[in-house]
Design a protein around this motif. Structure first.
Motif, mmCIF file in Angstrom:
data_model
loop_
_atom_site.group_PDB
_atom_site.id
_atom_site.type_symbol
_atom_site.label_atom_id
_atom_site.label_comp_id
_atom_site.label_asym_id
_atom_site.label_seq_id
_atom_site.Cartn_x
_atom_site.Cartn_y
_atom_site.Cartn_z
ATOM 1 N N ARG A 41 65.881 -46.011 55.494
ATOM 2 C CA ARG A 41 64.750 -46.624 54.802
ATOM 3 C C ARG A 41 64.029 -45.642 53.877
ATOM 4 N N GLY A 42 64.476 -44.384 53.876
ATOM 5 C CA GLY A 42 63.846 -43.383 53.017
ATOM 6 C C GLY A 42 62.676 -42.674 53.648
ATOM 7 N N VAL A 43 62.524 -42.801 54.968
ATOM 8 C CA VAL A 43 61.424 -42.155 55.673
ATOM 9 C C VAL A 43 61.805 -40.705 55.988
ATOM 10 N N ILE A 44 60.912 -39.773 55.662
ATOM 11 C CA ILE A 44 61.096 -38.370 56.015
ATOM 12 C C ILE A 44 60.541 -38.159 57.421
ATOM 13 N N VAL A 45 61.340 -37.619 58.327
ATOM 14 C CA VAL A 45 60.910 -37.372 59.701
ATOM 15 C C VAL A 45 60.758 -35.870 59.905
ATOM 16 N N LEU A 46 59.550 -35.452 60.332
ATOM 17 C CA LEU A 46 59.247 -34.040 60.549
ATOM 18 C C LEU A 46 58.754 -33.822 61.978
ATOM 19 N N ASN A 47 59.093 -32.674 62.534
ATOM 20 C CA ASN A 47 58.579 -32.331 63.861
ATOM 21 C C ASN A 47 57.101 -31.976 63.801
ATOM 22 N N ASN A 48 56.677 -31.337 62.714
ATOM 23 C CA ASN A 48 55.275 -31.011 62.473
ATOM 24 C C ASN A 48 55.100 -30.752 60.978
ATOM 25 N N LEU A 49 53.868 -30.551 60.553
ATOM 26 C CA LEU A 49 53.608 -30.437 59.113
ATOM 27 C C LEU A 49 53.952 -29.062 58.548
ATOM 28 N N LYS A 50 54.228 -28.088 59.415
ATOM 29 C CA LYS A 50 54.749 -26.819 58.898
ATOM 30 C C LYS A 50 56.050 -27.046 58.154
ATOM 31 N N GLU A 51 56.835 -27.992 58.623
ATOM 32 C CA GLU A 51 58.102 -28.304 57.959
ATOM 33 C C GLU A 51 57.862 -28.874 56.560
ATOM 34 N N VAL A 109 56.124 -40.349 55.416
ATOM 35 C CA VAL A 109 56.466 -39.203 56.254
ATOM 36 C C VAL A 109 56.006 -39.483 57.674
ATOM 37 N N LEU A 110 56.934 -39.485 58.612
ATOM 38 C CA LEU A 110 56.619 -39.643 60.034
ATOM 39 C C LEU A 110 56.630 -38.265 60.678
ATOM 40 N N VAL A 111 55.512 -37.896 61.303
ATOM 41 C CA VAL A 111 55.428 -36.602 61.978
ATOM 42 C C VAL A 111 55.397 -36.841 63.487
ATOM 43 N N LEU A 112 56.237 -36.109 64.200
ATOM 44 C CA LEU A 112 56.446 -36.365 65.635
ATOM 45 C C LEU A 112 55.474 -35.571 66.504
ATOM 46 N N THR A 113 54.165 -35.784 66.251
ATOM 47 C CA THR A 113 53.152 -35.072 67.021
ATOM 48 C C THR A 113 52.162 -36.016 67.700
ATOM 49 N N GLY A 114 52.435 -37.327 67.644
ATOM 50 C CA GLY A 114 51.483 -38.284 68.198
ATOM 51 C C GLY A 114 52.153 -39.386 68.973
#
Length: 264
Positions: free
Chosen positions: A249-259, A228-233
């Motif tokens: 590649r099967g990577v889950i991309v989230l804007n933040n962990l609330k998602e 899981v890649l989170v777009l906060t850093g």
């Protein structure tokens, strides 16, 4: 089916996921607290060796996260344990901050101010490094001593910018000495996961959350965990082509962990 079905352990990065510099990423912290309440086993793994596990535990608890000593692993601890495995208790010349020094001493290593007395060089992020210390390290490498890097992260996310990471210091030493590290202890080396979780782990039941593709995501892919890649850093936005490649590649991309919580 939800994203967290059959997941037992959740691996969580710190810089860029829990905080950026002095700024706490509140949405992510509240989501992590919720995951703990739901009974998931969280393990915090960081390449940042500037603080010790004890320091990180204090900071995480101050945010309301219920963590124990075994829940936190740093690249400094991973380096210290590997060095002990291959050399026993050793005399070490260190480029790094107090957290790295502490983790080395916990395992019985002696940190020396003279590279001539050292059988190994351990390098982590050092925000006070100077030319003289780098020169001493290069002289030690020329003697052929063991060269251990805590990690190769090129930079570290801060409040609204980045600063050079341990990888930048190691690149200096590589160019000056003509040597590459004999061992890299942190992510994406699966060794740091072994330190955190032990050997007998079913990685199909492990979720890895991080903000860096080249460390967190690659680590998950190496062991067969769910990435899981989170777009906060390190990544705040993604080029659409990169996003599609990650999804392929099967990577889950989230804007933040609330998602992530919303997907449970």
């Amino acid at each position: 089916m939800t994203l967290l079905d059959n997941i037992e352990y959740i691996i969580v990065d710190l810089d860029g996921v829990v905080w950026r510099g002095r700024d706490i990423i509140e949405d992510n912290v509240s989501s992590l607290a919720r995951l703990l309440d739901l009974g998931f086993k969280l393990r915090f793994i960081t390449n940042n060796s500037t603080k010790s596990r004890a320091d990180y535990i204090v900071k995480l608890r101050s945010l309301g996260l219920k963590v124990n000593p075994e829940d936190v692993t740093t690249s400094g601890r991973a380096a210290s344990l590997w060095l002990k495995r291959v050399q026993g208790e050793s005399r070490v010349y260190v480029i790094g901050e107090e957290g790295l020094v502490e983790e080395l001493r916990v395992e019985g290593h002696i940190v020396t101010e003279s590279s001539l007395e050292a059988s190994s060089l351990v390098v982590g992020l050092d925000r006070r490094v100077c030319y003289n210390k780098l020169s001493e390290a290069v002289r030690a490498l020329a003697r052929g001593i063991l060269f251990i890097a805590t990690n190769l992260d090129p930079n570290l996310p801060q409040e609204d910018t980045i600063i050079p990471g341990a990888g930048a210091i190691i690149a200096f030493l590589e160019v000056a000495s003509g040597r590459k590290p004999d061992f890299i202890a942190g992510k994406p080396n699966p060794w740091i996961l072994e330190v955190a979780l032990g050997e007998a782990i079913d990685y199909s039941r492990v979720l890895v959350i991080g903000d860096r593709i080249d460390t967190d995501i690659v680590l998950a892919e190496k062991v067969g965990a769910k990435p899981v890649l989170v777009l906060t850093g390190a990544h705040r936005t993604l080029d659409e082509n990169i996003r599609k490649q990650l999804e392929h590649r099967g990577v889950i991309v989230l804007n933040n962990l609330k998602e992530l919580i919303n997907k449970t």
